[in-house]
Scaffold this motif. Structure first.
Motif, PDB file in Angstrom:
ATOM      1  N   GLU A 764       0.906  -1.268   0.046  1.00 27.16           N
ATOM      2  CA  GLU A 764      -0.078  -0.020   0.009  1.00 27.16           C
ATOM      3  C   GLU A 764       0.796   1.411  -0.019  1.00 27.16           C
ATOM      4  OE1 GLU A 764      -3.225   0.537  -0.084  1.00 27.16           O
ATOM      5  OE2 GLU A 764      -3.666  -1.426  -0.627  1.00 27.16           O
ATOM      6  N   ILE A 765       1.992   1.409   0.830  1.00 29.48           N
ATOM      7  CA  ILE A 765       2.787   2.273   0.945  1.00 29.48           C
ATOM      8  C   ILE A 765       3.768   2.749  -0.321  1.00 29.48           C
ATOM      9  CG2 ILE A 765       4.870   3.545   2.263  1.00 29.48           C
ATOM     10  CD1 ILE A 765       3.548   2.070   4.759  1.00 29.48           C
ATOM     11  N   GLN A 766       4.109   1.555  -0.847  1.00 28.60           N
ATOM     12  CA  GLN A 766       5.049   1.493  -1.950  1.00 28.60           C
ATOM     13  C   GLN A 766       4.014   2.447  -3.029  1.00 28.60           C
ATOM     14  OE1 GLN A 766       6.231  -2.564  -2.468  1.00 28.60           O
ATOM     15  NE2 GLN A 766       8.409  -1.986  -2.265  1.00 28.60           N
ATOM     16  N   GLN A 767       2.762   2.303  -3.319  1.00 28.06           N
ATOM     17  CA  GLN A 767       1.904   2.746  -4.280  1.00 28.06           C
ATOM     18  C   GLN A 767       2.155   4.093  -4.458  1.00 28.06           C
ATOM     19  OE1 GLN A 767      -1.958   0.924  -4.471  1.00 28.06           O
ATOM     20  NE2 GLN A 767      -1.418  -0.992  -4.520  1.00 28.06           N
ATOM     21  N   LYS A 768       2.394   4.558  -3.017  1.00 30.51           N
ATOM     22  CA  LYS A 768       2.534   6.005  -2.843  1.00 30.51           C
ATOM     23  C   LYS A 768       3.919   6.613  -2.862  1.00 30.51           C
ATOM     24  CE  LYS A 768      -1.688   5.454   0.012  1.00 30.51           C
ATOM     25  NZ  LYS A 768      -2.276   5.288   1.360  1.00 30.51           N
ATOM     26  N   GLY A 769       4.886   5.866  -3.012  1.00 30.54           N
ATOM     27  CA  GLY A 769       6.143   6.298  -2.908  1.00 30.54           C
ATOM     28  C   GLY A 769       6.654   7.196  -4.091  1.00 30.54           C
ATOM     29  N   VAL A 770       7.622   8.026  -3.859  1.00 33.39           N
ATOM     30  CA  VAL A 770       8.116   8.946  -4.947  1.00 33.39           C
ATOM     31  C   VAL A 770       9.694   8.781  -4.780  1.00 33.39           C
ATOM     32  CG1 VAL A 770       8.640  11.479  -5.296  1.00 33.39           C
ATOM     33  CG2 VAL A 770       6.318  10.664  -4.311  1.00 33.39           C
ATOM     34  N   ASP A 771      10.201   8.313  -6.006  1.00 35.90           N
ATOM     35  CA  ASP A 771      11.482   8.117  -6.129  1.00 35.90           C
ATOM     36  C   ASP A 771      12.118   9.580  -6.496  1.00 35.90           C
ATOM     37  OD1 ASP A 771      12.058   5.295  -6.159  1.00 35.90           O
ATOM     38  OD2 ASP A 771      10.907   5.320  -7.924  1.00 35.90           O
ATOM     39  N   PHE A 772      13.303   9.667  -5.725  1.00 33.91           N
ATOM     40  CA  PHE A 772      14.197  10.913  -5.736  1.00 33.91           C
ATOM     41  C   PHE A 772      15.511  10.577  -6.516  1.00 33.91           C
ATOM     42  CE2 PHE A 772      11.086  12.984  -3.259  1.00 33.91           C
ATOM     43  CZ  PHE A 772      11.151  14.227  -3.132  1.00 33.91           C
ATOM     44  N   ASN A 773      15.942  11.614  -7.514  1.00 37.73           N
ATOM     45  CA  ASN A 773      17.281  11.413  -7.892  1.00 37.73           C
ATOM     46  C   ASN A 773      18.018  12.406  -7.110  1.00 37.73           C
ATOM     47  OD1 ASN A 773      19.220  13.035  -9.851  1.00 37.73           O
ATOM     48  ND2 ASN A 773      19.449  10.976 -10.045  1.00 37.73           N
ATOM     49  N   VAL A 774      19.442  11.916  -6.409  1.00 39.13           N
ATOM     50  CA  VAL A 774      19.962  12.679  -5.312  1.00 39.13           C
ATOM     51  C   VAL A 774      21.340  13.122  -6.036  1.00 39.13           C
ATOM     52  CG1 VAL A 774      21.335  12.492  -3.241  1.00 39.13           C
ATOM     53  CG2 VAL A 774      18.825  11.842  -3.370  1.00 39.13           C
ATOM     54  N   ASP A 775      21.873  14.322  -6.109  1.00 37.90           N
ATOM     55  CA  ASP A 775      22.974  14.812  -6.721  1.00 37.90           C
ATOM     56  C   ASP A 775      23.646  15.728  -5.704  1.00 37.90           C
ATOM     57  OD1 ASP A 775      24.978  15.258  -8.180  1.00 37.90           O
ATOM     58  OD2 ASP A 775      24.112  16.862  -9.408  1.00 37.90           O
ATOM     59  N   ARG A 777      24.020  18.014  -2.997  1.00 36.26           N
ATOM     60  CA  ARG A 777      23.255  18.693  -2.093  1.00 36.26           C
ATOM     61  C   ARG A 777      21.920  18.767  -2.556  1.00 36.26           C
ATOM     62  NH1 ARG A 777      22.712  24.197  -2.556  1.00 36.26           N
ATOM     63  NH2 ARG A 777      23.691  25.277  -4.031  1.00 36.26           N
ATOM     64  N   LYS A 778      21.639  18.368  -3.472  1.00 34.44           N
ATOM     65  CA  LYS A 778      20.306  18.374  -4.212  1.00 34.44           C
ATOM     66  C   LYS A 778      19.568  17.188  -4.354  1.00 34.44           C
ATOM     67  CE  LYS A 778      21.346  22.761  -6.499  1.00 34.44           C
ATOM     68  NZ  LYS A 778      21.308  23.602  -7.709  1.00 34.44           N
ATOM     69  N   ALA A 779      18.232  17.092  -4.545  1.00 36.41           N
ATOM     70  CA  ALA A 779      17.308  15.804  -4.850  1.00 36.41           C
ATOM     71  C   ALA A 779      16.251  16.443  -5.593  1.00 36.41           C
ATOM     72  CB  ALA A 779      16.975  15.381  -3.407  1.00 36.41           C
ATOM     73  N   SER A 780      15.726  15.684  -6.676  1.00 35.54           N
ATOM     74  CA  SER A 780      14.704  16.085  -7.558  1.00 35.54           C
ATOM     75  C   SER A 780      14.021  14.983  -7.846  1.00 35.54           C
ATOM     76  CB  SER A 780      15.258  16.683  -8.566  1.00 35.54           C
ATOM     77  OG  SER A 780      15.980  15.684  -9.437  1.00 35.54           O
ATOM     78  N   ALA A 781      12.560  15.168  -7.944  1.00 37.13           N
ATOM     79  CA  ALA A 781      11.454  14.100  -8.520  1.00 37.13           C
ATOM     80  C   ALA A 781      10.373  14.669  -9.017  1.00 37.13           C
ATOM     81  CB  ALA A 781      11.057  13.441  -7.050  1.00 37.13           C
ATOM     82  N   LYS A 782       9.868  13.660  -9.923  1.00 34.54           N
ATOM     83  CA  LYS A 782       8.625  13.983 -10.696  1.00 34.54           C
ATOM     84  C   LYS A 782       7.664  13.230 -10.080  1.00 34.54           C
ATOM     85  CE  LYS A 782      10.656  15.156 -15.202  1.00 34.54           C
ATOM     86  NZ  LYS A 782      10.413  16.493 -15.033  1.00 34.54           N
ATOM     87  N   ILE A 783       6.365  13.875  -9.942  1.00 35.26           N
ATOM     88  CA  ILE A 783       5.014  13.460  -9.005  1.00 35.26           C
ATOM     89  C   ILE A 783       4.145  13.864  -9.487  1.00 35.26           C
ATOM     90  CG2 ILE A 783       5.150  15.584  -7.571  1.00 35.26           C
ATOM     91  CD1 ILE A 783       4.533  13.935  -5.251  1.00 35.26           C
ATOM     92  N   SER A 784       3.166  12.564  -9.412  1.00 34.07           N
ATOM     93  CA  SER A 784       1.824  13.042 -10.125  1.00 34.07           C
ATOM     94  C   SER A 784       0.857  12.559  -9.019  1.00 34.07           C
ATOM     95  CB  SER A 784       1.455  12.145 -11.271  1.00 34.07           C
ATOM     96  OG  SER A 784      -0.002  12.373 -11.724  1.00 34.07           O
ATOM     97  N   THR A 785      -0.218  13.386  -8.522  1.00 33.06           N
ATOM     98  CA  THR A 785      -0.935  13.179  -7.500  1.00 33.06           C
ATOM     99  C   THR A 785      -2.294  13.676  -7.916  1.00 33.06           C
ATOM    100  OG1 THR A 785      -1.576  13.434  -4.999  1.00 33.06           O
ATOM    101  CG2 THR A 785      -0.288  15.022  -6.241  1.00 33.06           C
ATOM    102  N   PRO A 786      -3.485  12.662  -7.546  1.00 36.65           N
ATOM    103  CA  PRO A 786      -4.778  13.388  -8.040  1.00 36.65           C
ATOM    104  C   PRO A 786      -5.516  13.977  -6.938  1.00 36.65           C
ATOM    105  CG  PRO A 786      -5.056  11.015  -7.038  1.00 36.65           C
ATOM    106  CD  PRO A 786      -3.496  11.266  -7.411  1.00 36.65           C
ATOM    107  N   GLU A 787      -4.670  14.472  -5.909  1.00 32.97           N
ATOM    108  CA  GLU A 787      -5.627  15.256  -4.780  1.00 32.97           C
ATOM    109  C   GLU A 787      -4.392  15.679  -3.951  1.00 32.97           C
ATOM    110  OE1 GLU A 787      -7.920  12.707  -2.276  1.00 32.97           O
ATOM    111  OE2 GLU A 787      -6.176  11.783  -1.535  1.00 32.97           O
ATOM    112  N   ASP A 788      -4.652  17.097  -3.349  1.00 34.42           N
ATOM    113  CA  ASP A 788      -3.886  17.581  -2.263  1.00 34.42           C
ATOM    114  C   ASP A 788      -3.267  16.915  -1.476  1.00 34.42           C
ATOM    115  OD1 ASP A 788      -4.374  19.832  -3.877  1.00 34.42           O
ATOM    116  OD2 ASP A 788      -5.395  20.832  -2.376  1.00 34.42           O
ATOM    117  N   SER A 789      -2.028  16.615  -1.452  1.00 37.88           N
ATOM    118  CA  SER A 789      -1.299  15.682  -0.346  1.00 37.88           C
ATOM    119  C   SER A 789      -0.123  16.148   0.353  1.00 37.88           C
ATOM    120  CB  SER A 789      -0.641  14.443  -1.348  1.00 37.88           C
ATOM    121  OG  SER A 789      -1.608  14.128  -2.115  1.00 37.88           O
TER     122      SER A 789
END
Length: 874
Positions: A764-775, A777-789
């Motif tokens: 259940e939690i893995q479905q809501k996971g957000v993978d980050f790319n870390v470089d 001192r920075k980290a970035s991710a692309k995200i898609s969410t159907p509601e405010d989270s």
């Protein structure tokens, strides 16, 4: 260039000797205990093994562009690295690790130790040359005493402390030049380098040198009053420039949970009446652990000339009272706890006590130079009297002091101390009787002082050997190739996605710094106490001030929630969802199927969640249920049956406590249990001591299903893995307790974790996971969410983090002051996280402002002085 050659020809041999004698003394004493370049025994004693070697290895990674100098992911989930540098890695010597690979860091620390001790001698020689009107070889003699004082050699494994001894004489010389010549360059540069190298010892030296300035002012107020403004302007600007390191460090400590120590007593522990006398004998080493007294020995000849300074009539009473008051303050600080805490920044040290005591030693050798300067052939009475009284004082102290207070002071220490005093007395008498020339006397005293320093250094380093032991190089270097290969394999397997890794066969508590992976374990004075306290509530042991945090002995939940994607182990890892994926040497790399990414989407109920206190399984359950939106009980408890014991008496006590007492000393207490484990459960033995402080050296080893994992009871977590059971099983396992005569625990239950429920929650939690790319001192991710989270990350919360969603900055929040979280509106977004140490921009600005203002101040003050000189007199 010609001037430099001429100067080196005239003075170079003295400076070179002042560097080489301490350098070679340390070299040969190390050699005598089996430490040399490439030796099996390394210089890694006490914290040098777990902390300094790994921190220097991480700095090596930074220098080679592998990590950011501002932030590291390789320190208990993540840490402000700039702050770590300010305490452990500052200074001009540390970059030399660039020329070593991490497997050979023991050699790097060995070389750095020798260089720093040698440079301390060189620095004092330069100070002495510019200060005293005595024979050049006599100045070298004082420099040898200074650079090989007991404080330096007894703490020589604490490599980040050694820089201060290079700058202290230069700061004092800088003050002298301001007072006597109005020249401020040296003071500005030495203060700046001191503060940047180590803010902690910079504070101590700063306090001492301000006091020294006022002492000089009291001695000659008319001559020096006009120097008050130049001194404080120069000191202030050096302090302003050093804010590049100090301000971010102070802000980090103040915002991440660091607190000051409470004053609970008036007198310091373990100190007694004769401490000053006893610790001025040759070779007196008690301990650098708890219960030590100050290390103040700096040599008998400096002590004699320091005392001569106070008895000769050639020194004014005003001077004696001024410097005597400084001595009195330092001595009072040894015995009065509030003063002792003041020198330590109101933060009680953890072992290695009385860290300011080197200032006493410096004051002794500094005044010894002035005493030596005043000494002539006609002073035989005073010098002889001191040399006759000192042995009597040492004998009285040895005979009248309680044996329990100074059991580490042996008759040999007393005899060799008296012998050297008599040797110095004999040499001086021969000089006064004109049997030897002043030049030969100076050279003879240098040889004798070098011999005394060599002997004392041998005692100090052997004291470290007995107290801490110098670790074998193989403990550090031998696992490196296999470990590093598996870490590199994990990097390759995960490519751009961030992951964490931890070891079930740790080499030290800071392996992640060395090998370059993100983990949980850390042992450091610079840490994020908020995140460590929260992890402690979730089952990772991090008690008290969170100086330590350990990964070992927690549940699968925390493996997965923190993104522990891999384990390295030298045994089978019998944990549900973990499979072996690679092998190197005796180690294997295991991969966790249910490891979460760095971010997890949830809702704002996260902030309303109440975690039970003193119940880490309950806290884990509450957090997992919130993130998965389930309502499950994952854990159950069973009492195992004792089927056999060895060398153990089991005594049932009240409050569900059990006492395990050994029958024979130095043999493990062994208890064998049976327990029925239903199918589909992960089983743990829960070991929770009733009193942590009584178990500092007590270890527990659990033998189950062919594995044998050992850990320290009061440092690691309480859930000792018994294995995963796919079928109904009656398990027989053994608990071995070792290190203390008795161990009192809450009657150990077996904790059963339902892996079916665990699997459902993790999916259940893995479905809501957000993978980050870390470089870096920075980290970035692309995200898609159907509601405010709400996006919860397992990044330790720090005010230095800036979060941007689609390029727009958004406010950050914290979960329990521990994890970085923030709101994410519905839709598709690009998220970027960047870290900049709080106060860093201001610190950098102040650095350049300080340099610029000082440059202008120096230019105009120099020009004004030149104009005054150029005006002709009537």
């Amino acid at each position: 260039m010609a001037k430099f050659k001429d100067y080196f020809k005239r003075e170079g041999k003295y400076g070179l000797t002042a560097f080489l004698i301490p350098f070679l003394t340390m070299f040969f004493v190390y050699l005598s205990i089996g430490i040399y370049w490439g030796s099996d025994r390394s210089v890694l004693a006490s914290d040098a093994f777990s902390q300094f070697s790994n921190f220097h290895a991480s700095f090596n990674n930074v220098l080679h562009g592998k990590e950011s100098i501002l932030y590291t992911w390789n320190a208990s989930l993540g840490l402000n690295y700039w702050s770590l540098i300010s305490y452990y890695l500052g200074g001009i010597f540390t970059p030399l690790v660039f020329f070593f690979n991490n497997q050979n860091i023991p050699d790097a620390l060995y070389l750095l130790t020798l260089i720093k001790v040698g440079c301390a001698g060189l620095a004092f020689w330069y100070y002495g040359k510019e200060t005293y009107k005595i024979a050049p070889w006599s100045i070298v003699t004082l420099s040898v005493s200074y650079s090989l004082m007991s404080f330096i050699t007894a703490h020589s494994e604490l490599i980040m402390w050694l820089d201060v001894f290079v700058y202290l004489p230069l700061v004092i010389l800088g003050i002298n030049r301001v007072l006597e010549k109005g020249q401020s360059k040296l003071l500005f540069a030495s203060y700046l380098l001191l503060f940047i190298s180590n803010f902690y010892f910079g504070f101590m030296v700063g306090v001492f040198t301000v006091a020294y300035f006022f002492v000089r002012l009291l001695i000659e107020p008319k001559a020096y009053t006009k120097r008050i403004i130049p001194y404080f302007v120069t000191s202030f600007l050096a302090g302003i420039s050093s804010m590049i390191m100090i301000l971010p460090a102070v802000m980090d400590l103040s915002t991440n949970g660091e607190t000051l120590s409470e004053m609970t007593k008036f007198k310091t522990e373990a100190t007694a009446f004769w401490d000053i006398v006893m610790k001025n004998m040759i070779g007196v080493f008690d301990t650098t652990k708890y219960g030590s007294i100050p290390f103040i020995y700096v040599g008998l000849l400096p002590l004699i000339f320091c005392l001569f300074y106070f008895v000769t009539k050639k020194i004014t009473l005003r001077e004696k009272l001024a410097y005597g008051s400084l001595f009195a303050f330092l001595i009072a600080s040894f015995y009065i706890e509030p003063l002792n805490l003041f020198w330590h920044g109101f933060h009680a040290p953890n072992m290695f006590l009385f860290r300011f005591s080197f200032l006493f030693s410096f004051l002794v050798v500094m005044l010894a130079g002035y005493g030596w300067e005043s000494f002539t052939k006609q002073d035989r009475g005073h010098f002889v009297s001191i040399c006759l009284v000192l042995p009597i004082v040492f004998v009285i102290a040895a005979l009248t002091s309680p044996k329990s207070s100074y059991d580490y002071v042996t008759p040999v220490n007393l005899l060799i101390t008296i012998l050297f005093i008599l040797l110095y007395l004999t040499a001086i008498i021969f000089f006064q009787l004109k049997k030897i020339s002043p030049k030969r006397l100076a050279f003879l005293l240098l040889i004798m002082v070098t011999g005394e320093a060599f002997l004392n250094t041998s005692y100090m380093l052997n004291g470290i050997l007995d107290d801490w032991n110098y670790a074998s190089r193989s403990l550090y270097s031998e696992p490196y190739p296999s470990y590093k290969k598996l870490v590199d394999q994990a990097d390759k397997d995960n490519k751009e996605d961030f992951y964490r890794l931890e070891s079930l066969a740790p080499i030290s508590s800071n392996d992640s710094f060395n090998y370059g992976y993100s983990g949980v374990s850390m042992f450091s004075s610079i840490r994020n106490r908020h995140s460590s306290n929260f992890l402690n509530d979730l089952g990772f042991r991090s008690r008290g001030t969170s100086l330590n945090i350990r990964y070992q002995n927690n549940t699968l939940f925390m493996d997965s929630l923190l993104g522990i994607k891999h384990n390295i182990s030298d045994q089978m890892v019998n944990k549900y969802g973990f499979t072996s994926t690679s092998k190197s040497g005796k180690y294997q790399l295991y991969t966790n199927e249910y490891a979460m990414p760095l971010g997890i989407l949830t809702d704002d109920d996260l902030y309303k969640m109440k975690l039970p206190k003193n119940d880490n399984l309950g806290a884990q359950t509450a957090l997992v249920n919130q993130l998965s939106h389930l309502e499950e009980d994952y854990f159950s408890f069973k009492k195992p049956t004792v089927v056999d014991t060895n060398n153990t008496d089991i005594i049932k006590k009240t409050n569900n406590h059990v006492l395990y007492k050994e029958q024979k000393p130095n043999v493990a207490k062994s208890i064998t249990y049976d327990i029925f484990v239903p199918a589909g459960n992960q089983a743990y033995l829960s070991l929770f001591p009733s009193n942590f402080s009584q178990l500092e050296s007590s270890t527990a080893t659990v033998l189950s299903q062919g594995t044998s994992y050992k850990s320290q009871i009061n440092i690691t977590g309480q859930y000792y893995n018994l294995g995963y059971f796919e079928k109904d099983t009656t398990l027989r396992f053994t608990l071995e307790l070792y290190g203390t005569k008795e161990v009192e625990l809450i009657d150990p239950p077996v904790v059963l974790m339902d892996t079916n429920k665990y699997q459902s929650a993790m999916k259940e939690i893995q479905q809501k996971g957000v993978d980050f790319n870390v470089d870096k001192r920075k980290a970035s991710a692309k995200i898609s969410t159907p509601e405010d989270s709400v996006l919860m990350t397992t990044i330790p919360y720090d005010k230095g983090w800036t979060v941007k969603i689609d390029g727009k900055k958004v406010p950050t929040k914290s979960l329990e002051k521990a994890f970085l979280t923030f709101d994410v509106p519905k839709g598709d977004h690009t998220i970027t996280l960047s870290f900049l140490p709080p106060g860093f921009v201001i610190g950098v600005s102040l650095f350049f402002i300080g340099l610029l203002v000082y440059g202008c101040y120096y230019y105009f003050s120099t020009r004004k002085k030149e104009n005054m000189v150029s005006i002709p007199e009537d």
